[in-house]
Design a protein around this motif. Structure first.
Motif, PDB file in Angstrom:
ATOM      1  N   LYS A   1      -6.926 -27.518 -19.087  1.00  0.00           N
ATOM      2  CA  LYS A   1      -7.719 -26.285 -19.153  1.00  0.00           C
ATOM      3  C   LYS A   1      -8.762 -26.351 -20.254  1.00  0.00           C
ATOM      4  O   LYS A   1      -9.849 -25.815 -20.140  1.00  0.00           O
ATOM      5  CB  LYS A   1      -6.797 -25.105 -19.443  1.00  0.00           C
ATOM      6  CG  LYS A   1      -5.917 -24.716 -18.264  1.00  0.00           C
ATOM      7  CD  LYS A   1      -5.407 -23.289 -18.466  1.00  0.00           C
ATOM      8  CE  LYS A   1      -4.194 -23.021 -17.612  1.00  0.00           C
ATOM      9  NZ  LYS A   1      -2.932 -23.475 -18.230  1.00  0.00           N
ATOM     10  N   ARG A   2      -8.409 -26.980 -21.357  1.00  0.00           N
ATOM     11  CA  ARG A   2      -9.296 -26.964 -22.495  1.00  0.00           C
ATOM     12  C   ARG A   2      -9.382 -28.361 -23.119  1.00  0.00           C
ATOM     13  O   ARG A   2      -8.358 -28.960 -23.436  1.00  0.00           O
ATOM     14  CB  ARG A   2      -8.729 -25.981 -23.525  1.00  0.00           C
ATOM     15  CG  ARG A   2      -9.692 -25.593 -24.584  1.00  0.00           C
ATOM     16  CD  ARG A   2      -9.046 -24.566 -25.463  1.00  0.00           C
ATOM     17  NE  ARG A   2      -9.355 -23.226 -25.014  1.00  0.00           N
ATOM     18  CZ  ARG A   2      -9.746 -22.276 -25.862  1.00  0.00           C
ATOM     19  NH1 ARG A   2      -9.829 -22.506 -27.146  1.00  0.00           N
ATOM     20  NH2 ARG A   2     -10.027 -21.076 -25.404  1.00  0.00           N
TER      21      ARG A   2
ATOM     22  N   ILE B   1     -13.432 -28.206 -14.708  1.00  0.00           N
ATOM     23  CA  ILE B   1     -13.224 -27.514 -15.983  1.00  0.00           C
ATOM     24  C   ILE B   1     -14.462 -26.680 -16.282  1.00  0.00           C
ATOM     25  O   ILE B   1     -15.589 -27.152 -16.102  1.00  0.00           O
ATOM     26  CB  ILE B   1     -12.994 -28.540 -17.122  1.00  0.00           C
ATOM     27  CG1 ILE B   1     -11.672 -29.277 -16.884  1.00  0.00           C
ATOM     28  CG2 ILE B   1     -13.000 -27.873 -18.506  1.00  0.00           C
ATOM     29  CD1 ILE B   1     -11.487 -30.475 -17.732  1.00  0.00           C
TER      30      ILE B   1
ATOM     31  N   ASP C   1     -15.093 -24.390 -21.811  1.00  0.00           N
ATOM     32  CA  ASP C   1     -13.792 -24.824 -22.334  1.00  0.00           C
ATOM     33  C   ASP C   1     -13.794 -26.280 -22.788  1.00  0.00           C
ATOM     34  O   ASP C   1     -12.741 -26.872 -23.024  1.00  0.00           O
ATOM     35  CB  ASP C   1     -12.697 -24.619 -21.277  1.00  0.00           C
ATOM     36  CG  ASP C   1     -12.429 -23.144 -21.060  1.00  0.00           C
ATOM     37  OD1 ASP C   1     -12.572 -22.373 -22.031  1.00  0.00           O
ATOM     38  OD2 ASP C   1     -12.096 -22.770 -19.913  1.00  0.00           O
TER      39      ASP C   1
ATOM     40  N   ARG D   1     -10.607 -27.084 -34.164  1.00  0.00           N
ATOM     41  CA  ARG D   1     -10.652 -26.596 -32.785  1.00  0.00           C
ATOM     42  C   ARG D   1      -9.760 -27.408 -31.836  1.00  0.00           C
ATOM     43  O   ARG D   1      -9.438 -26.971 -30.731  1.00  0.00           O
ATOM     44  CB  ARG D   1     -12.086 -26.653 -32.263  1.00  0.00           C
ATOM     45  CG  ARG D   1     -12.855 -25.396 -32.517  1.00  0.00           C
ATOM     46  CD  ARG D   1     -12.304 -24.305 -31.642  1.00  0.00           C
ATOM     47  NE  ARG D   1     -13.182 -23.163 -31.658  1.00  0.00           N
ATOM     48  CZ  ARG D   1     -13.082 -22.145 -30.846  1.00  0.00           C
ATOM     49  NH1 ARG D   1     -12.129 -22.122 -29.949  1.00  0.00           N
ATOM     50  NH2 ARG D   1     -13.917 -21.145 -30.919  1.00  0.00           N
TER      51      ARG D   1
ATOM     52  N   SER E   1      -6.289 -27.169 -27.821  1.00  0.00           N
ATOM     53  CA  SER E   1      -6.744 -27.880 -26.615  1.00  0.00           C
ATOM     54  C   SER E   1      -5.566 -28.583 -25.947  1.00  0.00           C
ATOM     55  O   SER E   1      -4.563 -28.870 -26.598  1.00  0.00           O
ATOM     56  CB  SER E   1      -7.773 -28.947 -26.994  1.00  0.00           C
ATOM     57  OG  SER E   1      -8.792 -28.360 -27.731  1.00  0.00           O
TER      58      SER E   1
END
Ligand SMILES: NC(=O)c1ccc[n+]([C@@H]2O[C@H](COP(=O)([O-])OP(=O)(O)OC[C@H]3O[C@@H](n4cnc5c(N)ncnc54)[C@H](OP(=O)(O)O)[C@@H]3O)[C@@H](O)[C@H]2O)c1
Length: 272
Positions: A2-3, A26, A30, A59, A63
């Motif tokens: 997803k990320r 995706i 993201d 970040r 993820s």
């Protein structure tokens, strides 16, 4: 997946982003991308592909997949920065020469590390992607990554021991083939062609040859024999290549590239 978090916004990262955004599996927002210093590069990638610039490596924490797209010589430093933000993410390394074990040690024993060698044509979903994963990566996690990469080209699972070889002929392959084309283009110009016009024919020749090899399931030597009539033009040209040792030079070039991948792995992971 997803990320995604991509560490390093260079040319390989861009090829990958371009392909993955086109694949459409995706949401580009993201895809978080981080660079060391060139912030303007992240702005460019946001404008062109809609990714989200990441202000820091932190970040990576939220993820599913962390992609290592820094140069091999920057890898150990990048992993030091990344390490505090790792938990359950799958790590996918693009780096030439860097062994999974070195990444594992530099991340304090992270279990989910996959090593890949993509090449630039992933940008147009025609990539060749060699991939290797240790048994610590569960099959379902690996399959999810393979499924995502399969949209970008031909994925081949190999033993890690073959990764430097794949790097040499497949990762560096577009560079080698382009070098051959440089010479063919020069020859065409010497024979009176405008470069752009010659390039149109050359590029299509490469594409067409690749298609024929795949669709007719021929080996390169079978195809060469089919198009080489005795005393014809191809025969005349191939004879020159043989007499000048082109075949051996290409073998030596690929072998040297494989050795260089292995050397880089040793040089740049000494501290790990
Ligand atoms: N290019 C290819 O054809 C190809 C093919 C297969 C595999 N690969 C592999 O892909 C990797 C990347 O190659 P590339 O050609 O894309 O390199 P590149 O164009 O030089 O890009 C590397 C990027 O990494 C960033 N970076 C370096 N250290 C960092 C850090 N600590 N944190 C965040 N970002 C960092 C750099 O940012 P700054 O500019 O801000 O310093 C730069 O944008 C290499 O490991 C290579 O072996 C490349």
């Amino acid at each position: 997946m997803k990320r995604l978090f991509i560490l390093g916004a260079g040319s390989m990262a861009e090829s990958f982003i371009k392909g993955i955004v086109e694949e459409g599996v995706i949401d580009p927002r993201d895809i978080f991308v981080c660079n060391r210093s060139r912030h303007e590069r992240l702005m460019e990638l946001r404008e062109w592909y809609g990714i989200t610039p990441a202000e820091s490596v932190a970040r990576a924490a939220d993820s599913d997949l962390v992609i290592l797209a820094v140069k091999p010589y920057d890898m150990m430093e990048a992993l030091r920065q990344l390490r505090p933000h790792l938990s359950n993410q799958v790590i996918l390394s693009f780096a030439a020469g860097i062994p999974i074990d070195a990444i594992r040690r530099a991340t304090g024993g992270h279990p989910y590390i996959i090593r890949t060698m993509p090449n630039v044509p992933v940008a147009v979903m025609q990539g060749a992607i060699a991939l290797s994963a240790p048994p610590t990566v569960p099959r379902d996690k690996l399959d999810r990554v393979i499924e995502m990469l399969a949209g970008l080209g031909q994925v081949v699972e190999i033993e890690e021991g073959l990764m430097d070889a794949a790097t040499a002929f497949s990762g560096s392959g577009p560079g080698f083939i382009s070098y051959l084309l440089e010479a063919m283009e020069q020859a065409a110009v010497d024979l009176g062609f405008e470069p752009e016009l010659a390039r149109k024919l050359l590029v299509q020749t490469v594409i067409g040859t690749a298609h024929v090899l795949r669709e007719w399931n021929l080996s390169p030597s079978e195809l060469r024999r089919r198009v080489t009539s005795p005393n014809g033009t191809t025969h005349a040209g191939v004879e020159v290549m043989k007499s000048r040792g082109v075949y051996d030079a290409i073998i030596e070039a690929v072998q040297r590239a494989a050795v260089r991948a292995e050397e880089m792995g040793r040089e740049y992971t000494r501290e790990a």
